[in-house]
Design an enzyme around this catalytic site. Structure first.
Site, PDB file in Angstrom:
ATOM      1  N   HIS A 157       0.830  -1.210   0.000  1.00 47.59           N
ATOM      2  CA  HIS A 157       0.000   0.000   0.000  1.00 47.59           C
ATOM      3  C   HIS A 157       0.865   1.261   0.000  1.00 47.59           C
ATOM      4  O   HIS A 157       0.461   2.301   0.536  1.00 47.59           O
ATOM      5  CB  HIS A 157      -0.983   0.008   1.180  1.00 47.59           C
ATOM      6  N   THR A 158       2.052   1.154  -0.554  1.00 53.82           N
ATOM      7  CA  THR A 158       2.905   2.333  -0.741  1.00 53.82           C
ATOM      8  C   THR A 158       2.830   2.815  -2.188  1.00 53.82           C
ATOM      9  O   THR A 158       3.193   3.948  -2.476  1.00 53.82           O
ATOM     10  CB  THR A 158       4.375   1.998  -0.436  1.00 53.82           C
ATOM     11  N   ASP A 159       2.380   1.944  -3.088  1.00 53.01           N
ATOM     12  CA  ASP A 159       2.500   2.273  -4.526  1.00 53.01           C
ATOM     13  C   ASP A 159       1.700   3.509  -4.911  1.00 53.01           C
ATOM     14  O   ASP A 159       2.183   4.346  -5.655  1.00 53.01           O
ATOM     15  CB  ASP A 159       2.166   1.070  -5.420  1.00 53.01           C
TER      16      ASP A 159
ATOM     17  N   GLY B  37      -6.656 -15.400  -8.416  1.00 47.63           N
ATOM     18  CA  GLY B  37      -7.352 -14.636  -7.389  1.00 47.63           C
ATOM     19  C   GLY B  37      -6.686 -14.697  -6.024  1.00 47.63           C
ATOM     20  O   GLY B  37      -7.240 -14.222  -5.040  1.00 47.63           O
ATOM     21  N   SER B  38      -5.476 -15.263  -5.935  1.00 51.85           N
ATOM     22  CA  SER B  38      -4.836 -15.413  -4.626  1.00 51.85           C
ATOM     23  C   SER B  38      -3.952 -14.221  -4.293  1.00 51.85           C
ATOM     24  O   SER B  38      -3.386 -14.143  -3.224  1.00 51.85           O
ATOM     25  CB  SER B  38      -3.994 -16.674  -4.619  1.00 51.85           C
ATOM     26  N   GLY B  39      -3.781 -13.316  -5.223  1.00 54.09           N
ATOM     27  CA  GLY B  39      -2.936 -12.156  -4.953  1.00 54.09           C
ATOM     28  C   GLY B  39      -1.524 -12.317  -5.497  1.00 54.09           C
ATOM     29  O   GLY B  39      -0.646 -11.516  -5.185  1.00 54.09           O
TER      30      GLY B  39
ATOM     31  N   SER C  17      -2.048 -13.291 -11.238  1.00 51.97           N
ATOM     32  CA  SER C  17      -2.236 -14.000 -12.499  1.00 51.97           C
ATOM     33  C   SER C  17      -2.710 -13.027 -13.567  1.00 51.97           C
ATOM     34  O   SER C  17      -2.356 -13.153 -14.738  1.00 51.97           O
ATOM     35  CB  SER C  17      -3.219 -15.153 -12.326  1.00 51.97           C
TER      36      SER C  17
ATOM     37  N   ASP D 107       2.636  -4.892 -10.178  1.00 47.97           N
ATOM     38  CA  ASP D 107       2.442  -6.266 -10.638  1.00 47.97           C
ATOM     39  C   ASP D 107       2.968  -6.452 -12.055  1.00 47.97           C
ATOM     40  O   ASP D 107       3.703  -7.390 -12.353  1.00 47.97           O
ATOM     41  CB  ASP D 107       0.955  -6.637 -10.615  1.00 47.97           C
TER      42      ASP D 107
ATOM     43  N   TYR E 128     -10.276  -0.997  -0.262  1.00 53.27           N
ATOM     44  CA  TYR E 128      -9.103  -0.499  -0.992  1.00 53.27           C
ATOM     45  C   TYR E 128      -9.342   0.950  -1.434  1.00 53.27           C
ATOM     46  O   TYR E 128      -8.512   1.832  -1.211  1.00 53.27           O
ATOM     47  CB  TYR E 128      -8.832  -1.402  -2.197  1.00 53.27           C
TER      48      TYR E 128
HETATM   49  P1  ADP Z   1      -4.848 -12.217  -9.299  1.00 51.30           P
HETATM   50  O1  ADP Z   1      -4.318 -11.263 -10.321  1.00 51.30           O
HETATM   51  O2  ADP Z   1      -4.480 -11.849  -7.917  1.00 51.30           O
HETATM   52  O3  ADP Z   1      -4.512 -13.646  -9.588  1.00 51.30           O
HETATM   53  P2  ADP Z   1      -7.352 -11.248 -10.314  1.00 51.30           P
HETATM   54  O4  ADP Z   1      -8.748 -11.377  -9.829  1.00 51.30           O
HETATM   55  O5  ADP Z   1      -6.786  -9.912 -10.549  1.00 51.30           O
HETATM   56  O6  ADP Z   1      -6.446 -12.108  -9.334  1.00 51.30           O
HETATM   57  O7  ADP Z   1      -7.226 -12.026 -11.696  1.00 51.30           O
HETATM   58  C1  ADP Z   1      -7.709 -13.335 -11.819  1.00 51.30           C
HETATM   59  C2  ADP Z   1      -8.505 -13.452 -13.114  1.00 51.30           C
HETATM   60  O8  ADP Z   1      -7.612 -13.374 -14.239  1.00 51.30           O
HETATM   61  C3  ADP Z   1      -9.204 -14.773 -13.285  1.00 51.30           C
HETATM   62  O9  ADP Z   1     -10.453 -14.756 -12.658  1.00 51.30           O
HETATM   63  C4  ADP Z   1      -9.334 -14.868 -14.783  1.00 51.30           C
HETATM   64  O10 ADP Z   1     -10.423 -14.112 -15.250  1.00 51.30           O
HETATM   65  C5  ADP Z   1      -8.073 -14.197 -15.276  1.00 51.30           C
HETATM   66  N1  ADP Z   1      -7.006 -15.182 -15.563  1.00 51.30           N
HETATM   67  C6  ADP Z   1      -5.765 -15.235 -15.012  1.00 51.30           C
HETATM   68  N2  ADP Z   1      -5.055 -16.254 -15.529  1.00 51.30           N
HETATM   69  C7  ADP Z   1      -5.845 -16.869 -16.439  1.00 51.30           C
HETATM   70  C8  ADP Z   1      -5.682 -17.992 -17.334  1.00 51.30           C
HETATM   71  N3  ADP Z   1      -4.550 -18.692 -17.383  1.00 51.30           N
HETATM   72  N4  ADP Z   1      -6.733 -18.312 -18.122  1.00 51.30           N
HETATM   73  C9  ADP Z   1      -7.887 -17.618 -18.084  1.00 51.30           C
HETATM   74  N5  ADP Z   1      -8.082 -16.570 -17.282  1.00 51.30           N
HETATM   75  C10 ADP Z   1      -7.099 -16.188 -16.460  1.00 51.30           C
HETATM   76 MG    MG Z   2      -4.854  -9.197 -10.407  1.00 58.94          MG
END
Ligand code: ADP
Ligand code: MG
Length: 388
Positions: A34-36, A124-126, A129, A174, A224
């Site tokens: 939370h510095t960004d 969705g784990s942070g 992805s 990120d 947030y």
């Molecule tokens: P985080 O970035 O922390 O993992 P987010 O909610 O920001 O969580 O992003 C997750 C979302 O990104 C997923 O619900 C999906 O929609 C999309 N996503 C990420 N990786 C993939 C993948 N390999 N295939 C399809 N969708 C993906």
């Molecule tokens: Mg994300």
């Protein structure tokens, strides 16, 4: 792995030109939370987990997209420039947002393409992805269309895509880590100026362990936004007495001398976290450079306490996991990582203590919450790249 991905590509899209294959990592932030958006520093490393994309150009203007991560998701076919309706939850809005961000920035994307994604980051784990998906898509576009785009620019276009088209007000960390990561290094990044330096992560007898609490509380995004506005209120109050560009321009001492100027005690606490966390992040860089890992760990622990008490973005599950870690022999440091209200903790654990650490946290966490925590021993990996 490469074979499997290419086979999956062909199974979805049929024969034709062989695809090229790209990879972009997820990230974990070691300290600087939370510095960004307060003009401060973050200190993430890219992971060896991430998202692959197999891609080829088409001769028409159709974009076909498929993912190996969502069962029965099939093949999506959209015209180039397609924009999902507002509020859409479809996964393809991430890559399509990047295509739109490139076009908006004036890059020529003259044809459609076939894109197959597969990721091994728990979604969705942070661990971001979404950023890894954006950055890998940017690398695909750069390569398929011969665009002159630096990796820093890839990160910025990914962030733009997520901010403007997906509608998530994330900072640059990120995407920057995913684009610019370096094996066995963390990135000390000034989010305001994008000045950065690599710091060697020498962990000869320790490992970085990410523990997924498997909870995501629904207040994450509203809280947030509230934190951001509380920091803005604090900054506006301080600006009546001192001309500063952002909260993190202050040292903790300067902040203490001025903090009475912030009338609302809650906003004062939020600002105190930002200022102190930024100072801790700088100290963490110095500790890492001097091989003082114990100090680095202590700063991680202090970061968690500040996020819990001053910033109030932790939750009982994350507090339980960190408390258990602190009480375990061989743990150098442990804190929540990411925005909070669920998601993951990050710990540095002596290799000889890894098995006990994992067994104990999993067992007690299950007993107290009924939830199965997930553990990933991660390594700092390279940023986005073409594989074949
Ligand atoms: P985080 O970035 O922390 O993992 P987010 O909610 O920001 O969580 O992003 C997750 C979302 O990104 C997923 O619900 C999906 O929609 C999309 N996503 C990420 N990786 C993939 C993948 N390999 N295939 C399809 N969708 C993906
Ligand atoms: Mg994300």
């Amino acid at each position: 792995m490469i074979r499997t991905l290419l086979d999956a590509f062909t199974a979805r899209f049929g024969p034709g030109d062989a695809p090229r294959l790209f990879f972009a990592p997820g990230r974990v932030n070691l300290i600087g939370e939370h510095t960004d958006y307060n003009g401060g520093h973050v200190f993430p490393c890219a992971l060896s987990l991430g998202t692959w994309c197999a891609a080829r150009r088409r001769s028409d203007s159709t974009v076909r997209l498929a993912t190996g991560n969502i069962p029965r998701s099939g093949v999506l076919r959209h015209p180039l420039g397609y924009r999902a309706r507002r509020g859409s939850r479809c996964w393809s809005r991430y890559p399509e947002s990047v295509i739109n961000a490139f076009r908006h920035a004036g890059f020529q994307i003259p044809t459609g393409m076939d894109l197959y994604y597969y990721g091994n980051i728990p979604s969705g784990s942070g661990l971001s992805s979404s950023a890894s998906m954006e950055v890998v898509t940017g690398a695909v576009l750069r390569e398929l269309y011969g665009l002159r785009v630096s990796s820093v620019r890839l990160a910025q276009l990914g962030q733009y895509a997520e901010n403007v088209y997906v509608g998530v007000q994330c900072g640059i960390m990120d995407q920057f880590a995913s684009a610019m990561g370096r094996r066995a290094h963390a990135i000390y990044l000034d989010t305001a100026s994008l000045r950065y330096e690599y710091a060697p992560l020498r962990l000869p007898d320790s490992s970085i362990v990410v523990c997924n609490s498997r909870v995501k509380h629904s207040l994450a995004s509203s809280e947030y936004n509230l934190r951001r506005s509380q920091c803005e209120t604090a900054l506006a109050a301080l600006r009546t007495v001192r001309d500063i560009p952002a909260l993190c321009a202050l040292t903790p001492e300067e902040f203490e001398a001025l903090s009475e100027r912030i009338p609302d005690p809650l906003c004062r606490k939020r600002a105190r976290h930002a200022v102190r966390e930024n100072a801790r992040t700088q100290q963490a860089l110095e500790a890492l450079r001097a091989d003082r890992l114990a100090d680095f760990g202590r700063l991680m622990n202090e970061s968690h306490v500040s996020l819990r008490d001053d910033y109030e973005v932790s939750c009982p599950e994350l507090d339980l996991l960190t408390r258990l870690a602190w009480d375990t022999e061989g743990v150098v440091g442990s804190r929540m990582t990411g925005g909070g209200f669920g998601g993951c903790t990050v710990s540095i654990v002596k290799t000889e203590a890894l098995a006990d650490f994992q067994e104990k946290l999993a067992r007690v966490y299950r007993e107290r919450t009924g939830l199965e925590a997930e553990f990933y021993t991660v390594e700092a990996g390279d940023g986005v790249r073409r594989l074949i």
